[in-house]
Design a protein around this motif. Sequence first.
Motif, mmCIF file in Angstrom:
data_model
loop_
_atom_site.group_PDB
_atom_site.id
_atom_site.type_symbol
_atom_site.label_atom_id
_atom_site.label_comp_id
_atom_site.label_asym_id
_atom_site.label_seq_id
_atom_site.Cartn_x
_atom_site.Cartn_y
_atom_site.Cartn_z
ATOM 1 N N VAL A 22 -3.552 -52.046 -59.908
ATOM 2 C CA VAL A 22 -4.387 -53.223 -60.134
ATOM 3 C C VAL A 22 -5.820 -52.838 -60.484
ATOM 4 O O VAL A 22 -6.369 -53.283 -61.498
ATOM 5 C CB VAL A 22 -4.349 -54.162 -58.910
ATOM 6 C CG1 VAL A 22 -5.425 -55.247 -59.039
ATOM 7 C CG2 VAL A 22 -2.975 -54.806 -58.777
ATOM 8 N N TYR A 47 -4.325 -60.592 -57.924
ATOM 9 C CA TYR A 47 -3.108 -59.848 -58.238
ATOM 10 C C TYR A 47 -2.321 -59.514 -56.973
ATOM 11 O O TYR A 47 -1.092 -59.627 -56.943
ATOM 12 C CB TYR A 47 -3.451 -58.559 -58.988
ATOM 13 C CG TYR A 47 -3.870 -58.779 -60.422
ATOM 14 C CD1 TYR A 47 -2.934 -58.745 -61.455
ATOM 15 C CD2 TYR A 47 -5.200 -59.032 -60.748
ATOM 16 C CE1 TYR A 47 -3.305 -58.951 -62.770
ATOM 17 C CE2 TYR A 47 -5.587 -59.240 -62.073
ATOM 18 C CZ TYR A 47 -4.640 -59.196 -63.075
ATOM 19 O OH TYR A 47 -5.016 -59.415 -64.380
ATOM 20 N N SER A 54 1.073 -58.465 -62.243
ATOM 21 C CA SER A 54 0.865 -59.583 -63.163
ATOM 22 C C SER A 54 2.217 -59.966 -63.750
ATOM 23 O O SER A 54 3.042 -59.092 -64.035
ATOM 24 C CB SER A 54 -0.078 -59.171 -64.296
ATOM 25 O OG SER A 54 -0.035 -60.128 -65.344
#
Length: 350
Positions: A22, A47, A54
């Motif tokens: 992330v 996230y 995602s």
Amino acid sequence: MTEPFTALLFLSFGGPERAQDVMPFLENVTRGRGVPRERLDEVAEHYHHFGGASPINALNRDMIAALTPAMSGRGRDLPIYFGNRNWGPYVEDVVEQMYRDGHRRALVFTTSAWGGYSGCKQYHEDIGRAVAALSERIPAAADEPLLLRKLPQYWSQPAFLDAQADAVRRAVALLPDPQAGARLVFTAHSIPTRADQAVGAGLYGRQVADAAAAVARRLTADGIVDGDEPGRDFDQVWQSRSGPPQVPWLEPDILDHLAALAAGGARQVVVAPIGFVSDHLEVVWDLDNEAAERAAELDLGYVRADTVGTDPRFIDMVADLVDRYAEGGGDLQAPGCGDNGAGCRSGCCG
């Protein structure tokens, strides 16, 4: 005779699929933009709310899976390669593989319908970067070059607009009181005001507004929008700004707008994310979480319309574009169309 294109590159933004990716992904996206670390930490939590992934890559694969038979039905059995700008599979690696597989002419479909820098020109830059990387990785490519032709923008395509309109109709049916009427709000990703004016003199903002109006016109017969007073029953707003707070971005922001609607007496709202092709993070977090929570605080009935995603009309639209350009035809001056990253026609995004 013009040689046909033998492959399709499906080019998108990219997103992490594991929690440990992330922050590196967000650093990729924001490099050189002066976004504070605390803002990156805040977005990273969005996230992590979804397990660190995602949805964008999976949704793109779903669209590719739908597109393959749609192209085959037109006699276009082109292999589809999937590449991204900001995360794996990176476009440079995918283009190299495409070349090693023997393809020398490929069409490129991007998951942005729009003009402007982020929506169009930056994808040309991605293509140009991949072509340049190919010449470094495979020196022989200089003698047998690759041609990547970006397909044009599609924000005004009737199939795209029809799919958007039906998504609104389905959303209206899900309202707490479908017969009571609702304010229709179209939303798209905000960008800095200066950036919108710098490329195409506000091209992106105008296109989103025109597309929203075109969808609204399709809804007048349903009574969702009042055809006698265009604009009275719908709004077009922005979402997902992320830059430094002192930099002006396109407004109004959707959260502020929901408060204004409630203060004006609205009781129900349908939010249509016209700016997005699929339900990636800015949709499922900013709209399905933040905006939905704000609407609940304001006692607003709230439904978010679907994105076009794998709607058969949208998939057929992509297949039709491929079919139109596959033999070397199509309008090469159409907004968004260009070869090997050279950009679009004058007055568009280039």
